[in-house]
Design a protein around this motif. Structure first.
Motif, PDB file in Angstrom:
ATOM      1  N   ASN A 246      -9.514   9.043  80.409  1.00  0.00           N
ATOM      2  CA  ASN A 246     -10.930   9.634  80.740  1.00  0.00           C
ATOM      3  C   ASN A 246     -10.876  10.333  82.246  1.00  0.00           C
ATOM      4  N   SER A 247      -9.970   9.877  83.314  1.00  0.00           N
ATOM      5  CA  SER A 247      -9.913  10.423  84.507  1.00  0.00           C
ATOM      6  C   SER A 247      -9.316  11.528  84.351  1.00  0.00           C
TER       7      SER A 247
ATOM      8  N   ALA B 151     -11.818  14.128  82.950  1.00  0.00           N
ATOM      9  CA  ALA B 151     -12.834  14.433  84.033  1.00  0.00           C
ATOM     10  C   ALA B 151     -12.408  15.399  84.838  1.00  0.00           C
ATOM     11  N   ALA B 152     -11.149  15.378  85.344  1.00  0.00           N
ATOM     12  CA  ALA B 152     -10.442  16.210  86.439  1.00  0.00           C
ATOM     13  C   ALA B 152      -9.967  17.408  85.931  1.00  0.00           C
TER      14      ALA B 152
ATOM     15  N   SER C 129     -17.522  16.509  81.738  1.00  0.00           N
ATOM     16  CA  SER C 129     -17.031  16.091  83.083  1.00  0.00           C
ATOM     17  C   SER C 129     -17.899  15.164  83.914  1.00  0.00           C
ATOM     18  N   ARG C 130     -19.226  15.562  83.854  1.00  0.00           N
ATOM     19  CA  ARG C 130     -20.059  14.628  84.486  1.00  0.00           C
ATOM     20  C   ARG C 130     -20.086  13.499  83.786  1.00  0.00           C
TER      21      ARG C 130
ATOM     22  N   LEU D  31     -17.493  10.897  84.286  1.00  0.00           N
ATOM     23  CA  LEU D  31     -17.579  10.263  85.749  1.00  0.00           C
ATOM     24  C   LEU D  31     -18.744   9.342  85.942  1.00  0.00           C
TER      25      LEU D  31
ATOM     26  N   GLY E 283     -13.355   3.625  88.385  1.00  0.00           N
ATOM     27  CA  GLY E 283     -12.343   4.689  88.454  1.00  0.00           C
ATOM     28  C   GLY E 283     -11.053   3.945  87.787  1.00  0.00           C
TER      29      GLY E 283
ATOM     30  N   ARG F 281     -11.575   4.132  83.998  1.00  0.00           N
ATOM     31  CA  ARG F 281     -11.195   5.397  83.488  1.00  0.00           C
ATOM     32  C   ARG F 281      -9.744   5.938  83.591  1.00  0.00           C
TER      33      ARG F 281
ATOM     34  N   SER G   4     -23.717   2.328  89.529  1.00  0.00           N
ATOM     35  CA  SER G   4     -22.291   2.533  89.181  1.00  0.00           C
ATOM     36  C   SER G   4     -22.144   1.292  88.242  1.00  0.00           C
TER      37      SER G   4
END
Length: 322
Positions: A70-71, A74-75, A87-88, A91, A96, A99, A232
């Motif tokens: 996932n990280s 997203a990046a 991406s949003r 995140l 983190g 992800r 979060s």
């Protein structure tokens, strides 16, 4: 956690032939096994398969391997530039650390966070078919208001699948028979009905290998809004993935998918059709919200989700168009 057999697959074909539950990041399955909510006899490790790439498609879309973290997704520059809503959404999910481990395929298949599903002393038709649903008469603040049944009011917990619903993603799979299927995400998730334990149209042993994103809609603005109890590491009470394009003062394109409201990522074509061709206005947005929530039903503690979803939709459309 109960004893189980473990094997590592060398290829997707070997994985589907092995006969067991697939595990990659394990961010959801391991928790469920510790609680004995899930008790697979055999785990097939697919984490080393060659399915962790993001590739360009000839039509301008992307093909995402099921093992892309996932990280990383997203990046990815292409995702940020062409599919900002995805991406949003990524995140906005988990932490983190999670992800970094969670995969694209696993994210699509994560199970509900219903308290009663996780509590093996409670009655849950999704965990034990025919047992009943303690959520209906219990504390149901996080539960669904759309698409429910007498047997289940659990919500789908994801963020990424909500964005992929708005993007018209296609899920590519491989079955033990060797058949490859391409499943539009709109057809991938099942509503609970009388069989809430069956959450997708996947057949036993069928493996997600890729996700395909169509070419981006030129000129569409993207938004992912997530309302939750804390800033979060919390699941959505209501979330919205929205793509909207305005041309010559009228809404020319709208794709709206919701999380936190239903047992699957929720997209109602009637809502989008009601917006197309109309000038952006409070009246048009309110009419769309009326259509979305016309059949919504709360179960007590979650009644607040209905007016909350209305406010989220109207505010998002205002921010994207006015």
């Amino acid at each position: 956690m109960r004893a189980f057999d473990f094997a590592r697959a060398a290829s997707p074909q070997a994985a589907v032939a092995a006969g067991g539950r697939f595990i990659a990041g394990g961010t959801n399955l391991i928790d469920l096994m510790r609680l004995e909510v899930e008790t697979p006899d055999r785990l097939i490790d697919i984490s080393r398969l060659d399915l962790a790439e993001i590739e360009e498609r000839a039509d301008g879309g992307l093909t995402i391997g099921a093992l892309v973290p996932n990280s990383d997704l997203a990046a990815d520059r292409r995702v940020i530039e062409r599919y900002e809503v995805l991406s949003r959404a990524l995140l906005a999910g988990a932490s983190g650390q999670l992800r970094n481990k969670a995969t694209t395929g696993g994210n699509l298949l994560q199970r509900t966070r219903c308290y009663y599903f996780y509590d093996t002393a409670a009655c849950c038709n999704k965990r034990s078919p025919g047992a009943g649903c303690d959520a209906r008469g219990g504390f149901n603040r996080i539960h669904a208001v759309l698409g429910t049944s007498d047997d289940c009011i659990a919500t789908h917990p994801g963020d990424m699948p909500v964005a992929m619903q708005a993007l018209d993603a296609v899920i590519v799979t491989l079955a033990p028979s060797g058949e490859c299927r391409r499943l539009p995400i709109a057809d991938f998730y099942r509503l609970p009905g009388s069989t809430p334990q069956i959450e997708t149209v996947l057949e036993p042993g069928e493996l997600i290998t890729h996700v395909e994103l169509p070419p981006p809609v030129a000129g569409a603005l993207h938004l992912y809004r997530k309302v939750r109890d804390r800033a979060s590491y919390a699941f959505a009470l209501v979330s919205l993935a929205a793509l909207v394009k305005v041309t010559d003062g009228r809404i020319a394109y709208a794709a709206l998918a919701f999380g936190g409201l239903a047992p699957r990522p929720w997209r109602d074509p009637r809502v989008e059709a009601a917006l197309i061709g109309r000038e952006p206005s409070a009246e048009a947005f309110a009419a769309a919200a009326d259509i979305l929530l016309g059949e919504a039903r709360g179960s007590g503690h979650n009644d607040f989700k209905i007016p909350l979803a209305r406010r989220v939709l109207i505010a998002a459309l205002r921010d994207l168009t006015l």
